[in-house]
Design a protein around this motif. Structure first.
Motif, PDB file in Angstrom:
ATOM      1  N   SER A 120     -42.946 -34.101-114.237  1.00  0.00           N
ATOM      2  CA  SER A 120     -44.277 -33.593-114.453  1.00  0.00           C
ATOM      3  C   SER A 120     -44.674 -32.879-113.311  1.00  0.00           C
ATOM      4  N   GLY A 121     -44.788 -33.796-112.223  1.00  0.00           N
ATOM      5  CA  GLY A 121     -45.299 -33.411-110.962  1.00  0.00           C
ATOM      6  C   GLY A 121     -44.358 -32.307-110.255  1.00  0.00           C
ATOM      7  N   ALA A 122     -43.082 -32.431-110.152  1.00  0.00           N
ATOM      8  CA  ALA A 122     -42.231 -31.535-109.150  1.00  0.00           C
ATOM      9  C   ALA A 122     -42.019 -30.286-110.079  1.00  0.00           C
ATOM     10  N   LEU A 130     -54.493 -22.617-115.594  1.00  0.00           N
ATOM     11  CA  LEU A 130     -55.738 -22.245-114.862  1.00  0.00           C
ATOM     12  C   LEU A 130     -57.036 -22.504-115.726  1.00  0.00           C
ATOM     13  N   VAL A 179     -43.369 -38.762-114.281  1.00  0.00           N
ATOM     14  CA  VAL A 179     -44.352 -38.582-113.476  1.00  0.00           C
ATOM     15  C   VAL A 179     -43.656 -37.643-112.388  1.00  0.00           C
ATOM     16  N   ILE A 180     -42.333 -37.835-111.972  1.00  0.00           N
ATOM     17  CA  ILE A 180     -41.796 -37.170-111.087  1.00  0.00           C
ATOM     18  C   ILE A 180     -41.373 -35.649-111.592  1.00  0.00           C
ATOM     19  N   ALA A 208     -59.227 -25.957-116.387  1.00  0.00           N
ATOM     20  CA  ALA A 208     -59.824 -26.407-115.189  1.00  0.00           C
ATOM     21  C   ALA A 208     -61.294 -26.599-115.928  1.00  0.00           C
ATOM     22  N   ARG A 243     -44.082 -28.889-112.241  1.00  0.00           N
ATOM     23  CA  ARG A 243     -45.790 -28.258-112.120  1.00  0.00           C
ATOM     24  C   ARG A 243     -45.950 -27.616-110.798  1.00  0.00           C
ATOM     25  N   THR A 244     -45.497 -28.315-109.900  1.00  0.00           N
ATOM     26  CA  THR A 244     -45.741 -27.893-108.485  1.00  0.00           C
ATOM     27  C   THR A 244     -44.912 -26.550-108.221  1.00  0.00           C
ATOM     28  N   ARG A 288     -48.920 -36.693-122.555  1.00  0.00           N
ATOM     29  CA  ARG A 288     -47.985 -37.451-121.525  1.00  0.00           C
ATOM     30  C   ARG A 288     -47.510 -38.708-122.269  1.00  0.00           C
ATOM     31  N   THR A 292     -41.478 -49.281-116.684  1.00  0.00           N
ATOM     32  CA  THR A 292     -41.701 -48.761-115.306  1.00  0.00           C
ATOM     33  C   THR A 292     -40.954 -47.344-115.039  1.00  0.00           C
ATOM     34  N   HIS A 312     -41.865 -44.151-116.919  1.00  0.00           N
ATOM     35  CA  HIS A 312     -43.212 -43.963-116.309  1.00  0.00           C
ATOM     36  C   HIS A 312     -42.773 -42.993-115.154  1.00  0.00           C
ATOM     37  N   MET A 313     -42.284 -43.653-114.434  1.00  0.00           N
ATOM     38  CA  MET A 313     -41.810 -42.999-112.891  1.00  0.00           C
ATOM     39  C   MET A 313     -41.325 -41.799-113.231  1.00  0.00           C
TER      40      MET A 313
END
Lengths: 208, 208
Positions: free
Chosen positions: A170-172, A121, A167-168, A124, A174-175, A136, A160, A163-164
């Motif tokens: 980190s994103g999942a 938080l 991303v998956i 930001a 963190r979500t 990253r 590739t 990288h992918m």
DNA sequence: ACCTGAACACCGTTCAAGT
DNA sequence: ACCTGAACACCGTTCAAGT
């Protein structure tokens, strides 16, 4: 905001000031957890650390630099955990890699889940471009490297795929971290390795 | 922060005030893009909107409520785009669903990429739990529904698959959105449909 | 019904003065 | 070498007074 404003003003040379800096860090995390990010004021941190406001400004050029240091610590430990896991996974089959990498990402972020949430938080307000790029890159490089070493797969384009995958992951992770939903966390813990493995299997041509 | 503090204080009843509210919204976005989130002050927004500070407080109980309204607009349009896409995809094969859903997520978020980035930065100060829960429920429900209707696949557990797919889509697209790296965006645009399709294929038992 | 803007409480930052 | 804390500039919010 120039990035120079986010570096420590000076390194503590004497043991007294090392103690002071550590007290400031600890106090900042405590205030963060207890009062929330919007009530994290320099006065509050100073009071809790048992020092004067001015003391904070001896070690940090401004409040953001202090927050930046907290984020830097946290992300650094995630990158390090990923690098160590990749080192240990060298030459293993891709299924093992998927399982272990998901575990490392989730564990690193759920170990002190409240602290991690709070630190994100804070991010930001900061100019985190450089820091996030560095982190990253470390993660992507480690993952790409371990994929290239897989015992049972060769990738059409390992860069590739690496990288992918990062991303998956980190994103999942963190979500689900952002949400306060243990059910969602369990689904991701169980299914994300399957999703990663499915993608990697498809991106790879199995060796004969 | 109680969620009541984030609702509009009153709805404009006369055309004059509708214009005023719209001017405040527009000004807030302009200040956000021009000066950045930390310099988004009530005075600045008021000046740019051509009104007095006090006027803002006629329509929003505080500054956070204004920012919350901006986030609400943005996320609402993403959820709506996903719902409409899912409606149109009903009964199609899973490969088409993967392709189209990735496109919708990326397009919704890259259309006004700078605005979206800024709005996410603001979200840190807000109590967004309720809003985010509502939005992700809309997205997950829409995705689960369309997966259940797939022409060429039946899922062992369609709720799990829908949950997982929405986490991957949200996480991966948000991760690339946060970065200012067109290369990463292109990799995700090309590879994310493959990753989603690979996961769905594996989570489904093809109909005979 | 809507708008204004001076006034107030509070936060980040500084710096002359201390040990 | 390190720490203090009053002082200053600035921001969010209010409210009596205006139209």
């Amino acid at each position: 905001m120039p990035s120079s404003s986010q570096e420590a003003r000076k390194t503590p040379k004497q043991s007294r000031s090392a103690v002071t800096v550590e007290a400031i860090f600890t106090a900042a995390i405590q205030v963060l957890l207890r009062d929330g990010p919007r009530r994290l004021t320099t006065t509050r941190v100073a009071t809790r650390a048992g020092v004067s406001v001015g003391t904070i400004y001896q070690y940090f050029p401004n409040k953001l630099a202090l927050l930046y240091a907290l984020l830097e610590r946290h992300l650094g430990s995630l990158a390090k955990a990923v690098e160590e896991a990749c080192e240990a996974l060298r030459g293993r089959p891709v299924l093992e890699m998927s399982d272990e990498l998901v575990r490392v990402f989730l564990d690193a972020r759920t170990a002190e889940i409240e602290t991690a949430r709070m630190i994100y938080l804070l991010a930001a307000d900061l100019d985190t471009d450089g820091l996030l790029t560095a982190i990253r890159d470390r993660i992507r490089t480690a993952i790409t490297g371990v994929l290239a070493s897989a015992a049972d797969a060769r990738f059409a384009c390992v860069d590739t795929a690496g990288h992918m995958l990062s991303v998956i992951l980190s994103g999942a992770t963190r979500t689900v971290l952002e949400r306060d939903d243990p059910g969602a966390l369990e689904i991701v813990r169980a299914q994300l390795p399957l999703a990663c493995a499915a993608y990697l299997t498809q991106a790879a041509q199995s060796k004969p």
